[in-house]
Design an enzyme around this catalytic site. Structure first.
Site, PDB file in Angstrom:
ATOM      1  N   GLU A 173     -13.296  -1.346   2.624  1.00  0.00           N
ATOM      2  CA  GLU A 173     -12.541  -2.321   1.825  1.00  0.00           C
ATOM      3  C   GLU A 173     -12.857  -3.762   2.240  1.00  0.00           C
ATOM      4  OE1 GLU A 173      -8.419  -1.088   2.060  1.00  0.00           O
ATOM      5  OE2 GLU A 173      -8.821   0.760   0.946  1.00  0.00           O
ATOM      6  N   HIS A 182      -1.011  -4.335  -0.224  1.00  0.00           N
ATOM      7  CA  HIS A 182      -1.907  -3.223   0.106  1.00  0.00           C
ATOM      8  C   HIS A 182      -2.432  -3.455   1.512  1.00  0.00           C
ATOM      9  CE1 HIS A 182      -5.338  -0.454  -0.058  1.00  0.00           C
ATOM     10  NE2 HIS A 182      -6.002  -1.421   0.541  1.00  0.00           N
ATOM     11  N   LYS A 241      -0.268  -8.331  -3.531  1.00  0.00           N
ATOM     12  CA  LYS A 241      -0.436  -7.912  -4.919  1.00  0.00           C
ATOM     13  C   LYS A 241       0.208  -8.933  -5.869  1.00  0.00           C
ATOM     14  CE  LYS A 241      -0.482  -2.913  -3.874  1.00  0.00           C
ATOM     15  NZ  LYS A 241       0.304  -1.663  -4.075  1.00  0.00           N
ATOM     16  N   ASN A 278       5.035  -2.747  -4.934  1.00  0.00           N
ATOM     17  CA  ASN A 278       5.425  -2.760  -3.521  1.00  0.00           C
ATOM     18  C   ASN A 278       4.727  -3.866  -2.736  1.00  0.00           C
ATOM     19  OD1 ASN A 278       2.916  -1.671  -3.509  1.00  0.00           O
ATOM     20  ND2 ASN A 278       3.518   0.347  -2.737  1.00  0.00           N
ATOM     21  N   TYR A 305      -9.510   1.218  -5.878  1.00  0.00           N
ATOM     22  CA  TYR A 305      -8.610   2.374  -5.858  1.00  0.00           C
ATOM     23  C   TYR A 305      -9.329   3.648  -6.301  1.00  0.00           C
ATOM     24  CZ  TYR A 305      -4.326  -0.369  -4.973  1.00  0.00           C
ATOM     25  OH  TYR A 305      -3.335  -1.140  -4.405  1.00  0.00           O
TER      26      TYR A 305
HETATM   27  N1  UDP Z   1       1.530   4.039  -6.661  1.00  0.00           N
HETATM   28  C1  UDP Z   1       2.317   4.178  -7.779  1.00  0.00           C
HETATM   29  N2  UDP Z   1       2.944   5.382  -8.006  1.00  0.00           N
HETATM   30  C2  UDP Z   1       2.789   6.452  -7.165  1.00  0.00           C
HETATM   31  C3  UDP Z   1       1.972   6.301  -6.034  1.00  0.00           C
HETATM   32  C4  UDP Z   1       1.358   5.070  -5.802  1.00  0.00           C
HETATM   33  O1  UDP Z   1       2.466   3.250  -8.561  1.00  0.00           O
HETATM   34  O2  UDP Z   1       3.378   7.522  -7.423  1.00  0.00           O
HETATM   35  C5  UDP Z   1       0.856   2.737  -6.425  1.00  0.00           C
HETATM   36  C6  UDP Z   1       1.574   1.885  -5.369  1.00  0.00           C
HETATM   37  O3  UDP Z   1       1.510   0.525  -5.780  1.00  0.00           O
HETATM   38  C7  UDP Z   1       0.731   2.139  -4.125  1.00  0.00           C
HETATM   39  C8  UDP Z   1      -0.672   2.265  -4.729  1.00  0.00           C
HETATM   40  O4  UDP Z   1      -0.451   2.963  -5.962  1.00  0.00           O
HETATM   41  O5  UDP Z   1       0.834   1.081  -3.189  1.00  0.00           O
HETATM   42  C9  UDP Z   1      -1.670   3.033  -3.895  1.00  0.00           C
HETATM   43  O6  UDP Z   1      -1.111   4.279  -3.533  1.00  0.00           O
HETATM   44  P1  UDP Z   1      -1.254   4.847  -2.044  1.00  0.00           P
HETATM   45  O7  UDP Z   1      -0.755   6.253  -2.050  1.00  0.00           O
HETATM   46  O8  UDP Z   1      -2.633   4.602  -1.548  1.00  0.00           O
HETATM   47  O9  UDP Z   1      -0.183   3.964  -1.239  1.00  0.00           O
HETATM   48  P2  UDP Z   1      -0.374   2.788  -0.158  1.00  0.00           P
HETATM   49  O10 UDP Z   1      -1.593   3.096   0.662  1.00  0.00           O
HETATM   50  O11 UDP Z   1      -0.488   1.492  -0.912  1.00  0.00           O
HETATM   51  O12 UDP Z   1       0.894   2.836   0.655  1.00  0.00           O
HETATM   52 MG    MG Z   2      -3.501   3.711   0.073  1.00  0.00          MG
END
Ligand code: UDP
Ligand code: MG
Length: 160
Positions: free
Chosen positions: A137, A126, A10, A123, A50
């Site tokens: 994807e 992805h 990211k 974080n 997303y």
């Molecule tokens: N995210 C966020 N706040 C939240 C939950 C998710 O900013 O409360 C962001 C975070 O960058 C995350 C992305 O949205 O990586 C996608 O969320 P997901 O639950 O799919 O997490 P991932 O699969 O990336 O672990």
């Molecule tokens: Mg996810």
């Protein structure tokens, strides 16, 4: 089972100049890069990638962070690569992701802090969550002609 999964480094990973360190971890585990490019995601593409999150309260912050700079997109191949890569990436919330994971080693912020400031969780990475997402994807991000088949030493070591 050999699988392909999508990884995005990211914008925060690029802005912190730690993409090499993250890619090294994947290579060190014997995973193979079969597709790779740099892309600056726009709002429309963010909504596609997303789609499952567009209606969620955190989407605005997520969209802001995924469009704030270029990403490095990679298609990664390996034995049960989808689960292995998710394990290496760690939990979504850096505060909860374990040391030894990419998010746990290179980030620390909590949901509480991010929500209080109305920002997305930076974080770093992805990774596709499951077989269905990985298929969707990888084809959203890469055309067939952008994918490459070649041998690494790990291919010999995983079959003999
Ligand atoms: N995210 C966020 N706040 C939240 C939950 C998710 O900013 O409360 C962001 C975070 O960058 C995350 C992305 O949205 O990586 C996608 O969320 P997901 O639950 O799919 O997490 P991932 O699969 O990336 O672990
Ligand atoms: Mg996810």
């Amino acid at each position: 089972m050999i699988e392909r999964t999508l990884i995005l480094l990211k914008p925060d990973a690029l802005q912190r100049s730690i993409t090499g360190k993250i890619i090294s971890r994947l290579e060190d585990a014997g995973l193979k890069i079969v597709g790779m490019k740099m892309v600056w995601v726009d709002k429309e593409f963010s909504r596609e990638h997303y789609a499952e999150h567009v209606e969620k309260p955190f989407y605005k912050g997520l969209e802001a962070l995924i469009t704030m700079g270029p990403v490095i997109a990679m298609a990664i191949e390996g034995v049960e690569a989808i689960e292995t890569v998710r394990k290496m990436v760690g939990a979504t919330e850096p505060k909860s992701s374990l040391p030894g994971t990419i998010r746990g080693d290179y980030a620390h912020v909590s949901y509480g802090h991010a929500d209080k400031h109305g920002i997305g969780i930076k974080n770093l990475i992805h990774a596709s969550a499951n077989t269905e997402d990985a298929k969707k994807e990888v084809s959203l991000w890469f055309e067939d002609k952008e994918m490459h088949s070649y041998d690494t030493v790990h291919d010999a070591h995983t079959t003999k």
